[in-house]
Structure formats: C-alpha cells, structure tokens
Design a protein around this motif. Structure first.
Motif, PDB file in Angstrom:
ATOM      1  N   VAL A  92       8.051  20.220  26.312  1.00 60.97           N
ATOM      2  CA  VAL A  92       8.990  20.748  25.070  1.00 60.97           C
ATOM      3  C   VAL A  92       8.197  21.441  24.244  1.00 60.97           C
ATOM      4  CG1 VAL A  92      10.644  20.040  24.058  1.00 60.97           C
ATOM      5  CG2 VAL A  92      10.629  19.072  26.103  1.00 60.97           C
ATOM      6  N   LEU A  93       7.224  20.818  23.628  1.00 57.90           N
ATOM      7  CA  LEU A  93       6.812  21.600  22.519  1.00 57.90           C
ATOM      8  C   LEU A  93       6.050  23.156  22.885  1.00 57.90           C
ATOM      9  CD1 LEU A  93       4.321  18.698  20.941  1.00 57.90           C
ATOM     10  CD2 LEU A  93       6.416  19.559  20.158  1.00 57.90           C
ATOM     11  N   LEU A  94       5.621  23.156  24.101  1.00 57.80           N
ATOM     12  CA  LEU A  94       5.216  24.410  24.650  1.00 57.80           C
ATOM     13  C   LEU A  94       6.302  25.569  24.719  1.00 57.80           C
ATOM     14  CD1 LEU A  94       2.371  23.264  27.077  1.00 57.80           C
ATOM     15  CD2 LEU A  94       1.957  24.747  25.097  1.00 57.80           C
ATOM     16  N   CYS A  95       7.463  25.018  25.279  1.00 62.98           N
ATOM     17  CA  CYS A  95       8.280  25.607  25.476  1.00 62.98           C
ATOM     18  C   CYS A  95       9.109  26.211  24.080  1.00 62.98           C
ATOM     19  CB  CYS A  95       9.692  25.022  25.924  1.00 62.98           C
ATOM     20  SG  CYS A  95       9.331  24.704  27.915  1.00 62.98           S
ATOM     21  N   THR A  96       8.775  25.416  22.841  1.00 64.27           N
ATOM     22  CA  THR A  96       9.492  25.799  21.838  1.00 64.27           C
ATOM     23  C   THR A  96       8.750  26.944  21.154  1.00 64.27           C
ATOM     24  OG1 THR A  96       8.213  24.331  20.369  1.00 64.27           O
ATOM     25  CG2 THR A  96      10.282  23.555  21.239  1.00 64.27           C
ATOM     26  N   ILE A  97       7.402  27.246  21.204  1.00 56.47           N
ATOM     27  CA  ILE A  97       6.469  28.096  20.742  1.00 56.47           C
ATOM     28  C   ILE A  97       6.860  29.526  20.901  1.00 56.47           C
ATOM     29  CG2 ILE A  97       4.256  29.126  20.914  1.00 56.47           C
ATOM     30  CD1 ILE A  97       3.070  26.333  21.458  1.00 56.47           C
ATOM     31  N   PRO A  98       7.131  30.218  21.702  1.00 53.82           N
ATOM     32  CA  PRO A  98       7.809  31.491  22.013  1.00 53.82           C
ATOM     33  C   PRO A  98       8.996  31.839  21.220  1.00 53.82           C
ATOM     34  CG  PRO A  98       7.905  30.504  24.362  1.00 53.82           C
ATOM     35  CD  PRO A  98       7.047  29.706  23.434  1.00 53.82           C
ATOM     36  N   PHE A  99       9.908  31.010  21.502  1.00 55.81           N
ATOM     37  CA  PHE A  99      11.098  31.360  20.540  1.00 55.81           C
ATOM     38  C   PHE A  99      10.830  31.230  19.182  1.00 55.81           C
ATOM     39  CE2 PHE A  99      12.349  29.464  24.637  1.00 55.81           C
ATOM     40  CZ  PHE A  99      13.430  30.613  25.198  1.00 55.81           C
ATOM     41  N   ALA A 100      10.018  30.266  18.944  1.00 51.14           N
ATOM     42  CA  ALA A 100       9.590  30.009  17.430  1.00 51.14           C
ATOM     43  C   ALA A 100       9.038  31.251  16.913  1.00 51.14           C
ATOM     44  CB  ALA A 100       8.964  28.776  17.001  1.00 51.14           C
ATOM     45  N   TRP A 101       8.124  31.625  17.565  1.00 54.34           N
ATOM     46  CA  TRP A 101       7.106  32.741  17.365  1.00 54.34           C
ATOM     47  C   TRP A 101       8.042  34.333  16.788  1.00 54.34           C
ATOM     48  CZ3 TRP A 101       2.173  33.787  16.233  1.00 54.34           C
ATOM     49  CH2 TRP A 101       1.576  34.977  16.263  1.00 54.34           C
ATOM     50  N   TYR A 102       9.219  34.390  17.792  1.00 48.74           N
ATOM     51  CA  TYR A 102      10.005  35.415  17.741  1.00 48.74           C
ATOM     52  C   TYR A 102      11.049  35.257  16.730  1.00 48.74           C
ATOM     53  CZ  TYR A 102       7.447  38.072  21.260  1.00 48.74           C
ATOM     54  OH  TYR A 102       6.338  38.745  21.943  1.00 48.74           O
ATOM     55  N   TRP A 103      11.637  34.074  16.712  1.00 51.90           N
ATOM     56  CA  TRP A 103      12.869  34.023  15.961  1.00 51.90           C
ATOM     57  C   TRP A 103      12.808  33.178  14.488  1.00 51.90           C
ATOM     58  CZ3 TRP A 103      16.478  31.706  20.238  1.00 51.90           C
ATOM     59  CH2 TRP A 103      16.633  32.207  21.264  1.00 51.90           C
ATOM     60  N   ILE A 104      11.648  32.603  14.295  1.00 50.09           N
ATOM     61  CA  ILE A 104      11.806  31.768  13.168  1.00 50.09           C
ATOM     62  C   ILE A 104      10.839  32.597  12.039  1.00 50.09           C
ATOM     63  CG2 ILE A 104      10.869  29.608  11.900  1.00 50.09           C
ATOM     64  CD1 ILE A 104      11.191  28.303  14.479  1.00 50.09           C
ATOM     65  N   PRO A 105      11.408  32.884  10.903  1.00 48.96           N
ATOM     66  CA  PRO A 105      10.733  33.512   9.760  1.00 48.96           C
ATOM     67  C   PRO A 105       9.527  32.786   9.098  1.00 48.96           C
ATOM     68  CG  PRO A 105      13.017  32.444   8.916  1.00 48.96           C
ATOM     69  CD  PRO A 105      12.523  32.308  10.304  1.00 48.96           C
ATOM     70  N   PRO A 106       8.636  33.658   8.425  1.00 52.76           N
ATOM     71  CA  PRO A 106       7.371  33.077   8.143  1.00 52.76           C
ATOM     72  C   PRO A 106       7.242  31.562   7.447  1.00 52.76           C
ATOM     73  CG  PRO A 106       7.131  35.329   7.696  1.00 52.76           C
ATOM     74  CD  PRO A 106       8.686  34.910   8.094  1.00 52.76           C
ATOM     75  N   ASP A 107       8.085  31.554   6.225  1.00 55.33           N
ATOM     76  CA  ASP A 107       7.981  30.253   5.490  1.00 55.33           C
ATOM     77  C   ASP A 107       8.373  29.198   6.467  1.00 55.33           C
ATOM     78  OD1 ASP A 107       7.140  31.634   3.462  1.00 55.33           O
ATOM     79  OD2 ASP A 107       9.010  31.537   2.442  1.00 55.33           O
TER      80      ASP A 107
END
Length: 674
Positions: A92-107
C-alpha cells in the motif's frame, strides 16, 4: 475446529472464534465511515480502540500458550509478525508514492514523505506527535495518518514479549495483577496527557498501552478455561461499542477515561460471547466474518484513497463518491488479502526466515530513504518544473512569500507581554494588534501601515487563542490556561500604557459556533477550565461573556477598539487547487477556470459567520467599539475568492498570504485617524 488464525496475523493453531473476525468488522466499518465524513458515525474512531483490545488478546493468548508448551521463539514471533504486517503495508505504501508525487503539493508532500519514512520504521505516531500543531496538515489531507495505530501496536509487540519473559511461567493471579498494574499506570498517563498535551496524547504509545493490555487481561482470564457464555454481558459489550460509534464525537478526547467504554465493551464480548450465544452468532454471520478477514487491508487502503480523492477534487467529495471509494477500498482489500497477505502467511513467498527478514529490512530502508529524501528536499517543489508553466510557478511561489514584519524591537521580548514591531522617531499614535493566528497572518498589513502612517505597532498574538477575557478554550488544560493568562497579561499592558487604538482580530466563528463542517468541540469556549462537554447554549453564552469582558476591560483602559470581522473561510486548500492545475497541465485560462470552481459561495460564509458577526456588532455598540468587515476585498459575484488579479490571497483555508494581507491594508487604513 482448528484453523490458522488470520485475524491476529499470527500463524498459530488454536480454537477458531469467528466472532472475533466479526468483531473486527465492527471495528473497521465505523472507522472507514468516520474518515469518509458520513454523518451519524461521529464516534467511528473508536474502532481503533476495539482493534487494540483484540490484538492484545490474541497476541497474549498465543505467546503464553507457546511459552507453556515450550515452543516460544522470539525470532519466530517476529517472523510471523513480519509476514502478517509488512507485505500488505509495503504494498500500500508503494502504491501511494506515484499518486502523491503527481497530486500532492510541496508542503503537504513534505509531510507525506516524512510520515512515509516513519511508517516504514513503525514510528509514524512520533511524526504525528511532532507535527500535530495548529498549522500542520489537516487530518483529512494526510494519506498515512492512520498508520499511527500500526506504530503503537508494533511498539507494543516489541515491549510485551519482554514483559512475559520477565513474568516467567504462567500464573493467572500474577499475570493479572501485573497487567492491571501496567494498565492503571498507562491510563493515568493518558488522563494526564489529555489535560496537558491533548493533541500529542492521542498518538502517544504509553497513553495507549492500557487498551492493548485490556486484551491481555482477557487472555489471562480465559487461559486454560472454556469459553463462558453470558448473553447479557456480551450484548452489553456490543451495545457499549455501538453507543460510542453513534454518540461520541470530537468533543470526547481520546485516550481518556471515556475510552473505557469501547475498551470494556470489547473485553465483555471477548470474555462472554461464547460460540452458541446471541452475540457470537450475530458477529459470526458470513458478511461480518468476510469483512473481518480483510479488515487489515481495508484499514490500510481507505485513508490514502479518501485523501487522494480530496486532493483531486475542487470541493469536498460527495457522499455518493465517498460511498464508491469505500467499495473500491474493500475491493482492493480483498485483492490484497488474497494475493499479498495470504501467500506470505502460507509461506508460498519467501518461505525462509532469513530471506523474509532480509527482504523486510531492504524494504524498510528503501521506503524510509525515499521518505527522508522527500522531507529533506522540502516536498520536492521542483516537480512543478516538469510542466514548464512559468505562470503557475509564480503563483506557487506566492504561498511562501514573507516579510520580516514579526520581529520585535526588544532585545529579549517577554513572553505574554506586548512587543514592539515598529517604532518611528516621532509616532503620531500607538496601535496594538490582539488576536490569534488570523491576527498573525494580517500583521504585514499593519506593519506596512505603521510605516506609512507613522504609528507605533504593538503585537499581542498567540495562535489558537481568541482575544477574550475570563473564559477558557475547552481543549487542553495547559494550553487553555496559558491562553487565558496571556490575554489577561496583554490587557494589563494596554491598561498601563499610552496605546490609543486596539484592533481585535480572530477567527471568531470558530470560537462561537464551529467551522464549515459543523461544531469543532476543541475550540468551544467555557467559563470553567477543562469543561470538555460544554453545551451549545453554554458555548455561545461563554463566547459572549468572554468578548463582553474583553471590551469592558478595554473601555476601562480608555482605548479605541476596532473589532475586525474574520476573512471568509474557504472550503478547500488553494495550494491543492493550484497543484491540480499543474498536474493537469492546462493553460492559464483553464487553470483560472478551475480556481473559480473552488471559490466558496457567499451564502455559505454568511451562514457560518452570521452568529459571530451579530455578537460582535451588538457588543461593539454596547461598549462604544467599532467593527470592520474586510469581505469586499474577496467578493466576486456570488462567491468569496482566494485568487484575484493574479494574486493568491489565502495560504490555506482561512489564513491570508502576504499578498492577501496587503490587499486588506487600504480598508484598515480607512479606520485610522490622521
């Protein structure tokens, strides 16, 4: 009937209790509904406490049984723990990484990355203890917030085998007394933490151990005995859990004595729900058992799915969408259970202990390294460059613009005393700014005016502390007491000085009635310290009392008072909307159209602030004070905006950016006498 105990996550032969699987369904479903924001389950968070008791019971039963049989092995214990916990968690942690990378702002990505590293190390609760302050990421926007409970459990698993080793051979009386004693100490820590550090206390392992030990107490009672049946007690236990799910709310601070209700309720089910009893039959229904079997994976999946959906939406996702996301969470949970959890537990993958522990260590190091890299690099803002939009890059930079307007001229400012921010050679007046973090965010406007209008500026600001007198916030005794004392000290300073004008700035509606989501019990006002269960009528009466006392004291000090209405709160974080525009790669026109979709409707803000503004106006008139509304700066047709004429005005849902503060300066200037 004997089967492998999938519920506990340990491979052990013991009598299977399907009602324990069903009890896990009772735990996970309310948690998921609570995090999805569904009404009616305001206490759904108690499901985590149910999980804790179940885990304590199963782990203690297995460890004592193994010790008595002479088959206990610490390495074997951790091998089984790793097989149960790590594969699904890492997946699950690995699956979150690409989405977080593209969708979550820097802060927010910086917070996510650090929580990822700490989750991999099973200390994410420490991250949330350290970052649970007023300006940290909101709970509904933290994809890995739920991993705090896994960290608490794993820390328990590290300590508890040592306790059992020290106790030696099983003795019911000895083990019960030790478990009860440790539980009492832990519960005492929880109560102390609740009163002094309520935010940190929620994630603090010593404040939670008594819940797991509640399960250990059940194990000690039942060890070597047949399962007793008492339908009344078992049903009472289930009723206690459901009561908490539907009647508890954010005003019930956890962990505390109030946590005894779901914990004791769970213990009653474990102790008295015999297989042929009513409660056991209910919990053993096929749908309940099925959900219980996938509950661990469901718990892992639901929070990141909900959070990522919120990052992609221009408004809070609808209940219909959240319902679909719940179904998605359960579907992914089943797939994870079948193709990730089960093969590792059956030793179909990495059958050897050495290979498993080596692979686990590599996984922990890899995830932690990536997380710390993202944290050190401040959320990797360079991700914005991949779009190549200079316009959006410039807008993003506005969130971090600042001026050194908050530096006191005193060499050593005294805590709780007004400090001087600007002192001209020949000031024409002295102005004091009192308030919470909204006042802090508005400081650039006052600092700019103090230079252009030649007045001395004094600051009396404390985050999350309303400028009221003689009343307390209901959360945290220590914080509430310090807030109470600080405002008293500010007023004494004003009374003994030549200050002629005082501006009171705060997020008034939060302290008067709540926020856009409804009541926020943490910011209720009471005239009694530590009153966690203030009624709505008492809350409003206390708010009015505190403001009345503040205005009375300032009138006695013979100063001009201007009550500044709060700026219009937004529903969604502006930086999230900006990052959506970045990730979608659209034009400037498309980006601004998306911005406009996210602006809050004026009628929503007017409804939220109506009561507070009415009280401000009534008491201002009664005490000869004045009021000032800044809303015209943010008005645009039927909405209040966070973006206007190329300027980002809000850095979150309710605090102004530097440009936002400077944009209200002309309205403030109109109130200043020449």
């Amino acid at each position: 009937m004997t089967i492998q105990l999938s519920v506990s996550g340990l491979r052990h032969q013991m009598k299977y209790r399907p009602e324990i699987d069903g009890l896990r369904a009772v735990a996970v479903v309310p948690v998921i509904l609570f995090h999805a924001g569904f009404p009616g389950v305001s206490g759904g968070y108690v499901g985590v406490d149910v999980f804790f008791v179940i885990s304590g019971y199963l782990i203690t039963t297995i460890l004592i049984d193994e010790r008595e049989k002479g088959t206990y092995s610490l390495l074997g214990f951790y091998d089984r723990r790793a097989r149960r916990i790590l594969p699904a968690l890492f997946f699950v942690l690995l699956c979150t990484i690409p989405f977080a990378w593209y969708w979550i702002p820097p802060d927010a990505f910086e917070d996510y990355a650090r929580s990822l590293a700490f989750a991999a190390l099973f200390i994410s609760n420490i991250h949330f203890i350290e970052h649970s302050g007023y300006f940290d990421a909101a709970a509904q926007l933290r994809p890995l917030l739920h991993t705090w409970s896994l960290a608490v459990e794993e820390q328990y698993y590290l300590l508890f085998p040592l306790v059992l080793w020290a106790l030696g051979a099983f003795s019911r009386r000895k083990h019960l007394w030790v478990f009860l004693g440790l539980s009492g100490i832990s519960l005492g820590i929880a109560e102390w933490g609740l009163r002094n550090y309520p935010l940190e206390n929620f994630f603090f392992t010593p404040s939670r151990l008594w819940e797991l030990l509640g399960g250990s107490i059940c194990a000690a009672i039942l060890m070597g005995r047949s399962q007793p049946r008492n339908d009344i007690l078992a049903l009472t236990g289930l009723a206690m859990i459901l009561f908490c799910v539907f009647w508890y709310g954010t005003g019930v601070r956890f962990p505390s004595l109030y946590t005894l209700v779901p914990v004791v309720g769970t213990m009653l089910i474990i102790l008295f729900a015999a297989t042929d009893g009513w409660t056991a039959r209910l919990l053993s229904l096929r749908p309940m058992v099925a959900i219980g079997l996938i509950s661990y994976s469901a718990y892992l999946w639901h929070q990141p799915i909900f959070v990522l959906a919120r990052y992609r939406s221009v408004s809070e996702p609808s209940h219909a969408l959240m319902g679909l996301l719940i179904l998605l969470s359960l579907a992914l949970a089943w797939l994870t259970w079948k193709f990730v959890e089960a093969p590792f537990r059956r030793r179909a993958i990495l059958a050897g202990r050495a290979s498993l522990l080596t692979t686990s260590a590599v996984g922990i190091i890899a995830l932690a390294s990536f997380g710390f890299w993202g944290d050190v690099n401040k959320g990797v803002p360079e991700r914005l460059d991949r779009i190549g939009s200079e316009y959006l890059s410039d807008l993003s930079a506005q969130f971090n613009e600042w001026r050194p307007q908050d530096i006191c001229t005193e060499v050593e400012p005294v805590p709780g005393k007004l400090c001087t921010l600007h002192q001209p050679d020949n000031p024409v007046s002295r102005v004091a700014l009192l308030g919470d973090s909204h006042a802090q965010a508005m400081l650039p406007a006052f600092a700019e005016l103090s230079r252009t209008r030649n007045f001395t500026l004094m600051r009396g600001v404390r985050a999350a502390c309303p400028p009221l007198l003689g009343v307390y916030l209901t959360y945290g005794r220590q914080d509430a007491r310090e807030c109470f004392d600080t405002m008293q000290a500010y007023v004494r300073d004003i009374d003994g000085s030549d200050i002629d004008t005082v501006f009171l700035v705060a997020r008034w509606s939060l302290y008067a009635s709540g926020n856009l989501a409804g009541e926020d019990a943490g910011f209720m006002i009471s005239d009694t310290l530590g009153d966690q269960f203030q009624t709505q009528a008492g809350w409003k009466a206390s708010f009015e009392l505190g403001l009345d006392r503040m205005l009375s004291a300032l009138r006695k000090a013979d100063v001009r008072v201007i009550l500044v209405h709060e700026v219009p709160q937004q529903r969604i974080f502006p930086e999230n909307i900006l990052w959506q525009a970045v990730s979608l790669g659209g034009t400037k026109t498309a980006a601004e159209a998306r911005f406009k979709q996210s602006f809050i409707r004026r009628d929503e803000v007017d409804a939220l602030t109506g009561y507070a503004n009415k009280v401000l106006s009534q008491l201002a008139e009664a005490h000869g004070a004045e009021t000032l509304s800044l809303n015209t700066v943010f008005e645009d047709e039927d909405a209040y905006v966070w973006f206007k004429d190329g300027n980002v005005l809000f850095r979150d849902t309710d605090h102004l950016t530097l440009r936002g503060a400077l944009s209200v300066a002309p309205l403030i200037a109109e109130t200043l006498r020449p």
